[in-house]
Design a protein around this motif. Structure first.
Motif, mmCIF file in Angstrom:
data_model
loop_
_atom_site.group_PDB
_atom_site.id
_atom_site.type_symbol
_atom_site.label_atom_id
_atom_site.label_comp_id
_atom_site.label_asym_id
_atom_site.label_seq_id
_atom_site.Cartn_x
_atom_site.Cartn_y
_atom_site.Cartn_z
ATOM 1 N N GLY A 117 39.377 31.558 52.652
ATOM 2 C CA GLY A 117 40.055 32.491 53.550
ATOM 3 C C GLY A 117 39.764 33.779 53.694
ATOM 4 O O GLY A 117 39.016 34.281 53.086
ATOM 5 N N LEU A 118 40.379 34.631 54.775
ATOM 6 C CA LEU A 118 40.554 35.872 54.609
ATOM 7 C C LEU A 118 41.726 36.364 54.000
ATOM 8 O O LEU A 118 42.598 36.444 54.421
ATOM 9 N N VAL A 119 41.402 37.337 52.986
ATOM 10 C CA VAL A 119 42.489 38.230 52.422
ATOM 11 C C VAL A 119 42.034 39.779 52.258
ATOM 12 O O VAL A 119 40.973 40.081 52.408
ATOM 13 N N GLN A 120 43.014 40.451 51.964
ATOM 14 C CA GLN A 120 42.831 41.869 51.637
ATOM 15 C C GLN A 120 42.447 42.085 50.194
ATOM 16 O O GLN A 120 42.819 41.301 49.170
ATOM 17 N N ALA A 121 41.860 43.276 49.757
ATOM 18 C CA ALA A 121 41.462 43.721 48.627
ATOM 19 C C ALA A 121 42.666 43.545 47.661
ATOM 20 O O ALA A 121 43.739 44.028 48.163
ATOM 21 N N GLY A 122 42.946 43.089 46.412
ATOM 22 C CA GLY A 122 44.028 42.804 45.651
ATOM 23 C C GLY A 122 44.566 41.838 45.880
ATOM 24 O O GLY A 122 45.618 41.339 44.747
ATOM 25 N N LYS A 173 38.238 41.670 45.153
ATOM 26 C CA LYS A 173 37.628 42.834 45.881
ATOM 27 C C LYS A 173 36.532 42.452 46.900
ATOM 28 O O LYS A 173 36.065 41.309 46.755
ATOM 29 N N PRO A 174 36.304 43.405 47.851
ATOM 30 C CA PRO A 174 35.416 43.226 48.675
ATOM 31 C C PRO A 174 33.906 42.548 48.399
ATOM 32 O O PRO A 174 33.436 41.731 49.196
ATOM 33 N N GLU A 175 33.398 43.018 47.106
ATOM 34 C CA GLU A 175 32.277 42.353 46.703
ATOM 35 C C GLU A 175 32.359 40.977 46.320
ATOM 36 O O GLU A 175 31.259 40.126 45.996
ATOM 37 N N VAL A 220 34.990 32.760 51.466
ATOM 38 C CA VAL A 220 36.214 33.713 50.777
ATOM 39 C C VAL A 220 35.622 35.126 51.613
ATOM 40 O O VAL A 220 34.467 35.575 51.215
ATOM 41 N N THR A 221 36.501 35.712 52.210
ATOM 42 C CA THR A 221 36.037 37.091 52.871
ATOM 43 C C THR A 221 37.241 37.874 52.192
ATOM 44 O O THR A 221 38.277 37.680 52.690
ATOM 45 N N VAL A 222 37.050 39.063 51.875
ATOM 46 C CA VAL A 222 37.776 39.993 51.315
ATOM 47 C C VAL A 222 37.472 41.249 51.859
ATOM 48 O O VAL A 222 36.701 41.855 51.841
ATOM 49 N N SER A 223 38.567 41.838 52.831
ATOM 50 C CA SER A 223 38.495 42.959 53.486
ATOM 51 C C SER A 223 39.236 44.163 52.724
ATOM 52 O O SER A 223 39.912 43.858 51.600
ATOM 53 N N SER A 224 38.868 45.368 52.934
ATOM 54 C CA SER A 224 39.181 46.493 52.126
ATOM 55 C C SER A 224 40.339 47.155 52.598
ATOM 56 O O SER A 224 41.056 46.701 53.557
#
Length: 122
Positions: free
Chosen positions: A10-15, A86-88, A118-122
């Motif tokens: 899914g889409l989550v934020q960094a951390g 992390k975004p990476e 898995v998408t990690v946004s900053s």
């Protein structure tokens, strides 16, 4: 043969944290080692975490201390717990099952899941 189905991306934020699941079916007796790989667009697929039949684990350096691979034998399911994302870490994550090499009755080819994004946004 072995079939693998991943879920939990899914889409989550960094951390943030996510837990991926990989449900195995079919000839699961043929599985010796389970692993998670990931592939970002334009990059090669890389090994992320590995879980052997004797429960030893191994991780790539970039995720060590943040990711944990585990299994539930009763459910024939392998998990990847991802903390401090992390975004990476953004990639398609694939479940992998490596067969025993000693038994001709088992399919000698690795089994792969369809992948979960898995998408990690900053």
């Amino acid at each position: 043969q072995v079939q693998l189905v991943e879920s939990g991306g899914g889409l989550v934020q960094a951390g943030d944290s996510l837990r991926l699941s990989c449900a195995a079916s079919g000839d699961t007796i043929c599985i010796s080692t389970m692993a998670w790989y990931r592939q970002a667009p334009g990059k090669e697929r890389e090994l992320v975490a590995e879980l052997a039949s004797n429960d030893t684990t191994a991780y790539t350096d970039s995720v060590k201390g943040r990711f944990t691979i585990s299994r539930d034998n009763a459910k024939n399911t392998v998990y990847l717990r991802m903390n401090s994302l992390k975004p990476e870490d953004t990639a398609v994550y694939y479940c992998n099952a490596r067969p025993w090499g000693d038994f001709p009755s088992c399919n000698p080819l690795d089994a792969w899941g369809q992948g979960t994004l898995v998408t990690v946004s900053s």
